[in-house]
Design a protein around this motif. Structure first.
Motif, mmCIF file in Angstrom:
data_model
loop_
_atom_site.group_PDB
_atom_site.id
_atom_site.type_symbol
_atom_site.label_atom_id
_atom_site.label_comp_id
_atom_site.label_asym_id
_atom_site.label_seq_id
_atom_site.Cartn_x
_atom_site.Cartn_y
_atom_site.Cartn_z
ATOM 1 N N ASP A 52 0.808 -1.218 0.000
ATOM 2 C CA ASP A 52 0.000 0.000 0.000
ATOM 3 C C ASP A 52 0.840 1.266 0.000
ATOM 4 O O ASP A 52 0.461 2.268 -0.619
ATOM 5 C CB ASP A 52 -0.915 0.017 1.227
ATOM 6 N N TYR A 53 1.974 1.229 0.707
ATOM 7 C CA TYR A 53 2.769 2.439 0.902
ATOM 8 C C TYR A 53 4.228 2.180 0.521
ATOM 9 O O TYR A 53 5.124 2.168 1.368
ATOM 10 C CB TYR A 53 2.680 2.893 2.358
ATOM 11 N N PRO A 54 4.496 1.959 -0.773
ATOM 12 C CA PRO A 54 5.864 1.648 -1.203
ATOM 13 C C PRO A 54 6.818 2.801 -0.930
ATOM 14 O O PRO A 54 6.455 3.965 -1.056
ATOM 15 C CB PRO A 54 5.706 1.404 -2.709
ATOM 16 N N THR A 55 8.022 2.449 -0.528
ATOM 17 C CA THR A 55 9.019 3.477 -0.260
ATOM 18 C C THR A 55 9.712 3.862 -1.555
ATOM 19 O O THR A 55 9.524 3.242 -2.592
ATOM 20 C CB THR A 55 10.061 2.982 0.755
ATOM 21 N N GLY A 56 10.548 4.878 -1.462
ATOM 22 C CA GLY A 56 11.266 5.357 -2.631
ATOM 23 C C GLY A 56 12.710 4.897 -2.598
ATOM 24 O O GLY A 56 13.020 3.850 -2.026
ATOM 25 N N PRO A 57 13.606 5.685 -3.181
ATOM 26 C CA PRO A 57 15.018 5.309 -3.192
ATOM 27 C C PRO A 57 15.633 5.313 -1.791
ATOM 28 O O PRO A 57 16.681 4.726 -1.574
ATOM 29 C CB PRO A 57 15.662 6.391 -4.071
ATOM 30 N N PHE A 271 -3.306 9.443 -1.562
ATOM 31 C CA PHE A 271 -2.528 8.393 -0.897
ATOM 32 C C PHE A 271 -3.389 7.447 -0.064
ATOM 33 O O PHE A 271 -2.848 6.532 0.565
ATOM 34 C CB PHE A 271 -1.461 9.033 0.011
ATOM 35 N N TYR A 272 -4.699 7.617 -0.052
ATOM 36 C CA TYR A 272 -5.579 6.780 0.769
ATOM 37 C C TYR A 272 -5.832 5.438 0.073
ATOM 38 O O TYR A 272 -6.930 5.141 -0.380
ATOM 39 C CB TYR A 272 -6.896 7.509 1.039
ATOM 40 N N THR A 273 -4.808 4.611 0.032
ATOM 41 C CA THR A 273 -4.867 3.351 -0.708
ATOM 42 C C THR A 273 -5.822 2.350 -0.077
ATOM 43 O O THR A 273 -6.632 1.721 -0.771
ATOM 44 C CB THR A 273 -3.454 2.738 -0.799
ATOM 45 N N ALA A 274 -5.723 2.143 1.234
ATOM 46 C CA ALA A 274 -6.622 1.201 1.910
ATOM 47 C C ALA A 274 -8.062 1.681 1.837
ATOM 48 O O ALA A 274 -8.994 0.884 1.664
ATOM 49 C CB ALA A 274 -6.193 1.021 3.365
ATOM 50 N N THR A 372 0.440 7.212 -6.788
ATOM 51 C CA THR A 372 -0.716 6.314 -6.879
ATOM 52 C C THR A 372 -1.510 6.683 -8.135
ATOM 53 O O THR A 372 -1.303 7.753 -8.711
ATOM 54 C CB THR A 372 -1.643 6.441 -5.650
ATOM 55 N N PRO A 373 -2.431 5.815 -8.560
ATOM 56 C CA PRO A 373 -3.232 6.147 -9.751
ATOM 57 C C PRO A 373 -4.053 7.413 -9.589
ATOM 58 O O PRO A 373 -4.415 8.054 -10.578
ATOM 59 C CB PRO A 373 -4.145 4.922 -9.906
ATOM 60 N N TRP A 374 -4.332 7.790 -8.347
ATOM 61 C CA TRP A 374 -5.239 8.917 -8.117
ATOM 62 C C TRP A 374 -4.561 10.276 -8.255
ATOM 63 O O TRP A 374 -5.225 11.305 -8.185
ATOM 64 C CB TRP A 374 -5.891 8.775 -6.739
ATOM 65 N N SER A 375 -3.239 10.283 -8.456
ATOM 66 C CA SER A 375 -2.549 11.553 -8.729
ATOM 67 C C SER A 375 -1.972 11.600 -10.138
ATOM 68 O O SER A 375 -1.276 12.555 -10.490
ATOM 69 C CB SER A 375 -1.414 11.772 -7.713
ATOM 70 N N ASP A 376 -2.246 10.581 -10.951
ATOM 71 C CA ASP A 376 -1.660 10.536 -12.291
ATOM 72 C C ASP A 376 -2.083 11.714 -13.160
ATOM 73 O O ASP A 376 -1.271 12.266 -13.919
ATOM 74 C CB ASP A 376 -2.035 9.221 -12.986
#
Length: 489
Positions: A52-57, A271-274, A372-376
């Motif tokens: 749900d909350y993947p990290t970055g580099p 970011f509200y994936t769940a 997330t898809p919701w900010s594309d």
């Protein structure tokens, strides 16, 4: 109600998990804590968080303790008790921060030590405290939040009954080593509550949800938006034959039913994936982005109309009535400045769109939240205009942007603003001065331009201050003197 955990020995679950290795506290390091949590039976929770909350580099953006997000959501709900389970220093910091932000609500705490943690007595204490709190005359729900050490030690909140004396019990793990930001921790509790409410609806009749008096279909609004924005969105939806539904996270339990009853969920904060997963499971349509600026509002209304089955004629009439007013507001409140923008609230891309439509020269936008898809839609719009969009931005990324673009104004987190001001560049703290303002519809441009232009106008004052205080805080004026200077070190 029967005791659903009578045949389970939680002491065995904890003591056999290697909890003794984690009792040393959160200083053990993220990798050690994750490994201990996995051995203690928390693998499924951590794996879901990783999806749900993947990290970055980098592992994690620099911000406040993530658990504050869940704590904030619980404390803002009526007839809801919140209990923290974690190290005393963490609980102190979280409760201090919550009251600093005006919670004015009691926070429960179940203390522990190495012995109670390892033997399982902590679980029994939590269970007993929950039973004592479960007064249906006072509460609709009790929220139990495991912090780092209890999560790493496998304290099994899931074994506490889901309902006690008619009071719902929602237990969640919000470890700093598994949840990147406090923004996403809001989603953890909001999603858990929606899941609970959805299961209630599936089992049978529930209390009548709060409803729109007009009887029109509603659009649930996902994200902690400024109150005026909800009113503005309601006015935009009315000509489409729709109404603004509850804001998720909600302010009371019954609003969860209303949100789930909404045919559409607007993912205003992406970011509200769940939370999105629960709406999807309930068969609700999801719409990304938000009605900010001219282009953003036009696209958002079109997406809402499509999901709601609104005719092209009604959409055109609504857009023609609304969009000229937004364009006029943008023209009446121009912004002529180079700006860098960053934050950890999740609304950074929306603010960036509004700044550009107002005329700002925006070079960089960083957000601590993930893509997330919701900010594309927002990302595509910004990148098409040459803006560098950086998800999971670190403090170093944001500061590097300030150094590279030398803006007239740096909008960002506290350390970013501090760095900018040290360079003589005006700065604004995103959370308190930008995100806590109306952004949507005709009200957004004027509200944003006022604070932005005022800050940009302070450049001359910053230059005078920088000149006056030149050298202060460095070398011999730093307050630390070498022995050779004749002063005590």
């Amino acid at each position: 109600m029967s005791d659903s955990v009578a045949t389970v020995d939680p002491a065995n679950l904890i003591a056999s998990s290697g909890a003794e290795e984690t009792v040393s506290g959160c200083h053990a390091g993220a990798d050690t804590m994750k490994d201990a949590a996995a051995k203690a039976g928390k693998s499924e929770v951590l794996e879901q968080y990783a999806k749900d909350y993947p990290t970055g580099p980098h592992d994690q953006p620099q911000s406040m303790c993530p658990a504050f997000g869940s704590l904030r959501v619980g404390l803002r709900m009526r007839r809801t008790a919140t209990v923290l389970c974690g190290s005393a220093c963490c609980v102190y910091g979280l409760t201090f921060t919550s009251h600093f932000y005006g919670a004015r609500r009691t926070v429960g705490y179940v203390p522990f030590d190495s012995e109670t943690l390892v033997t399982g007595k902590l679980f029994e204490d939590l269970r007993e405290a929950t039973y004592q709190l479960a007064d249906p005359d006072k509460y609709d729900a009790i929220v139990l939040i495991n912090l780092c050490v209890p999560t790493a030690s496998g304290v099994p909140l899931e074994l506490i009954p889901k309902e006690i004396n008619g009071v719902r019990v929602v237990g969640i793990d919000v470890p700093g080593f598994g949840v990147p930001t406090h923004a996403e921790a809001k989603d953890i509790l909001a999603g858990a509550m929606l899941s609970y409410a959805r299961s209630e609806v599936e089992r049978g009749p529930v209390a009548r949800p709060t409803s729109d008096a007009s009887g029109r279909p509603t659009v649930a609004l996902v994200g902690e938006i400024f109150p005026v924005d909800a009113i503005m969105i309601g006015r935009m939806l009315e000509p489409l034959g729709l109404s603004a539904g509850p804001i998720v996270p909600t302010r009371e339990w019954r609003e969860l039913y209303s949100a789930l009853a909404s045919p559409i969920a607007a993912m205003l904060h992406p970011f509200y994936t769940a939370t999105a997963r629960e709406f999807s499971s309930a068969g609700r349509a999801l719409v990304g982005s938000a009605p900010v600026g001219h282009d953003g509002t036009a696209a958002w209304l079109a997406n809402i109309a499509d999901k709601a089955g609104v005719s092209a004629e009604v959409l055109a009439k609504t857009s023609n009535a609304l969009l000229p007013a937004i364009r006029g507001a943008l023209q009446a409140a121009p912004i002529d400045a180079r700006i860098t923008l960053s934050g950890y609230e999740g609304s950074e891309l929306l603010v960036a769109r509004l700044l550009i439509e107002a005329g700002a020269d925006l070079r960089y936008v960083g957000t601590a939240c993930p893509r997330t898809p919701w900010s594309d839609d927002d990302r595509n719009w910004l990148e098409s205009r040459g803006v560098h969009v950086n998800y999971r931005a670190s403090l170093e990324d944001d500061i590097a942007a300030v150094e590279e673009f030398q803006p007239d104004l740096a909008v960002g987190t506290t350390p970013v603003v501090q760095h900018a001001k040290e360079q003589g560049i005006p700065g604004l703290y995103f959370t308190n001065l930008i995100s806590a303002r109306p952004l949507m519809g005709p009200a957004g441009p004027g509200s944003l331009a006022q604070v932005i232009n005022t800050a940009v106008g302070n450049k001359e004052r910053f230059t005078r201050m920088e000149t006056f205080f030149a050298g202060v805080g460095t070398g011999a004026t730093s307050g630390i003197w070498p022995a050779s200077s004749g002063r005590a070190a």
